[in-house]
Design an enzyme around this catalytic site. Sequence first.
Site, PDB file in Angstrom:
ATOM      1  N   CYS A 164      22.044   3.379  -0.326  1.00 53.51           N
ATOM      2  CA  CYS A 164      21.717   2.405   0.733  1.00 53.51           C
ATOM      3  C   CYS A 164      21.209   1.064   0.207  1.00 53.51           C
ATOM      4  O   CYS A 164      21.686   0.021   0.664  1.00 53.51           O
ATOM      5  CB  CYS A 164      20.722   2.974   1.741  1.00 53.51           C
ATOM      6  SG  CYS A 164      20.446   4.727   1.680  1.00 53.51           S
ATOM      7  N   ARG A 203      19.270  13.163  -8.224  1.00 50.09           N
ATOM      8  CA  ARG A 203      17.974  13.502  -7.652  1.00 50.09           C
ATOM      9  C   ARG A 203      17.392  14.670  -8.419  1.00 50.09           C
ATOM     10  O   ARG A 203      18.106  15.627  -8.734  1.00 50.09           O
ATOM     11  CB  ARG A 203      18.126  13.891  -6.172  1.00 50.09           C
ATOM     12  CG  ARG A 203      18.639  12.729  -5.356  1.00 50.09           C
ATOM     13  CD  ARG A 203      18.783  13.076  -3.909  1.00 50.09           C
ATOM     14  NE  ARG A 203      19.364  11.938  -3.213  1.00 50.09           N
ATOM     15  CZ  ARG A 203      19.733  11.933  -1.936  1.00 50.09           C
ATOM     16  NH1 ARG A 203      19.565  13.024  -1.210  1.00 50.09           N
ATOM     17  NH2 ARG A 203      20.248  10.865  -1.391  1.00 50.09           N
ATOM     18  N   HIS A 222      27.731   2.900   4.924  1.00 53.03           N
ATOM     19  CA  HIS A 222      26.692   2.321   5.771  1.00 53.03           C
ATOM     20  C   HIS A 222      27.350   1.360   6.732  1.00 53.03           C
ATOM     21  O   HIS A 222      28.147   0.524   6.319  1.00 53.03           O
ATOM     22  CB  HIS A 222      25.634   1.633   4.906  1.00 53.03           C
ATOM     23  CG  HIS A 222      24.870   2.605   4.072  1.00 53.03           C
ATOM     24  ND1 HIS A 222      25.234   2.898   2.776  1.00 53.03           N
ATOM     25  CD2 HIS A 222      23.825   3.411   4.364  1.00 53.03           C
ATOM     26  CE1 HIS A 222      24.412   3.827   2.298  1.00 53.03           C
ATOM     27  NE2 HIS A 222      23.560   4.163   3.246  1.00 53.03           N
TER      28      HIS A 222
END
Length: 649
Positions: A338, A367, A389
């Site tokens: 993002c 992650r 997005h």
Amino acid sequence: MIHITLPDNSVKEFEAGITGFDIAQSISPRLAKEVLSISVNGEVWDLSRPINEDASINLYKWEDRQGKETFWHSSAHLMAETIEAMYPGTKFGIGPTVDTGFYYDIELPDGKVLSEKDLASIEKKMLELARQKNDIVRSEISKSDALKMFEAKNDELKLELISELEDGTITLYNQGNFTDLCRGPHLPNTGLIKAIKLTSIAGAYWRGDEKNKMLTRVYGVSFPKQKMLEEYLVMIEEAKKRDHRKIGKEMELFAFSENVGQGLPLWLAKGAQLRMELESFLKRLQKAHGYDQVITPHIGDVKLYKTSGHYQKYGADSFQTIKTPSEGEEYMLKPMNCPHHCEIYKIKPRSYKDLPVRMAEFGTVYRYEQSGELHGLTRVRGFTQDDAHIFCRPDQLKDEFKKVIDIVFIIFKALSFENYTAQISLRDPKNPDKYIGSAENWDKAERAIIEACEEKGLNTVTEIGEAAFYGPKLDFMIKDALGRSWQLGTIQVDYNLPERFDLEYIGSDDNRHKPVMIHRAPFGSMERFVAVLIEHTAGKFPLWLTPEQVVLLPISEKYNDYAKKVLKFLNNCDIRTVIDDRNEKIGRKIRDNELKRIPYMLIIGEKEVEKEAVSVRKQGEGDKGTMTSEEFVELVNLEVKNQLSGLYN
RNA sequence: GCCGGAGUAGCUCAGGGGUAGAGCGCAUCCUUGGUAAGGAUGAGGUCACGAGUUCAAUUCUCGUCUUUGGCUCCA
């Protein structure tokens, strides 16, 4: 006399104090034999509990969810009774039912540990106790008496539970020598439990909080008939054969290497081909829906994530920052795309006429997941999101959201995912610290999702407190071979990042406005999606995804020239090919376990050469006759087209 | 990260204080010429890694790593 309304709305009269069991008996002896619990005015009760006023009822059998729950709940008590008898002094936490079966959280005395080896003997003893057909008896008890009773047992787990209950609502259930705090309902007696399998043992934090001590959780499942247990065990065995880790290894789709690191999948040639096929499918779909494909780096300056708030929220539990040797710069492996996309949005001023801007990227993110949480391809540390997005005006939000739902449906339809759950995840109003942004924006975002789902006629479940920290979301959950639920597609509404990144557009009023952002990933991640796809298809992928489509089998080496010609043609037609080299080295020899998954086999011999044709066999369907290689390509293309029909318009 | 289980040939697994085992796969050869196959022979292992106990450890003990069933977590 009281009036009892049956599910068909017929009303029967009974003496007050009648029990569910008696009502079943009055309908039919056979029903009385099968019935397990009853709902009285919507509340599930024991069959033996007297009904003293007018009520509408429902009788539940094994086939009903409520019936199974009653059965398994009583089984959990039976297990507790057994464990108490075998290990006196054991403390008991909670013993609820789950999707399949039940568990009980226990703490054995003197720090004793239960192991899988002990389960068989507990099972055996449980069956012995069940055969005593002890009645399960409900009784009400005052809070002080309940506290006294469990104080005597020194069971601080139950004491903690009781202390939170309201006086006057506390009930006990007794069977044989065992009494447990329980809301019920339960079976009339333990004798109905005929078959038991204790399936596993695990640690579980008391009350699900990792700050609390860890109890031993014993899982089990039980059935009213031995045969049902046997069928269940066969079903589990079958499901294990579909495990994506097993098939992925067998088919050489993906692998892990200790040397690369845990949770970091290596996509092998065939798995990569499968994945690329899925990617190009989605890329085409997105292009048709007005998305622009972008590419951003795998790392980003740490200030990006400070702006977004991710660093404050997850920084300590992430892969740590990368530092440059002399300039003092700090970078993060990107844990999401993002912020990069927000920066692309800011590249130039945007007009309201430019919106919506739809930015898509197959973005690989990293992650740090706790080591115990890693699981095959479904939970990894490095994965690729099919991310996008959408930056839009508030008045476009709902429409854009609905269009994303459409894309998810197209994908699910293309791959025959029928049993999904659509889950709306909202914020937990009691826990405002977990979230960023104003309550007003959250309200708007949550309303947009709820309304879009309603207008789409989507069946949803709502979970409070499951939202992302920056916005609410709609998740699509699919079950794996063993019935574990995984989140695949996700669509999130976000008013917060546009504020934090100071995103703007110029409206028709010539003023600056904030766009709304939709985060969405219909696959979720390529890794998890492929995992679930493997388990759903058991490795028999739709033809348009199959890593291999054809085995070419020349019958004799003297036909190899012709075989090579056909091969070349097929390759030009984008038909993936494998060749048996039994007679001459024109390819690698195909293995038996690969052979089972290849949809088409082409055989070439004298007749075929003469007719300039190939003989076609289809896996599972047998001989498809002789055709030219052009006709064969047409056949395959037609099949692929049928599988994808109507998906792009 | 926490509580259990597991780690032996490429894969699936058996074994067990004193030359390391099977099936499948792999390699070579043979057989088979309308076929999703048959046979023979062979290669392959520091028994995850490190320490300890022992005359001797792949086996017993402890630690580490990986993996696995759960719990917690999941941007």
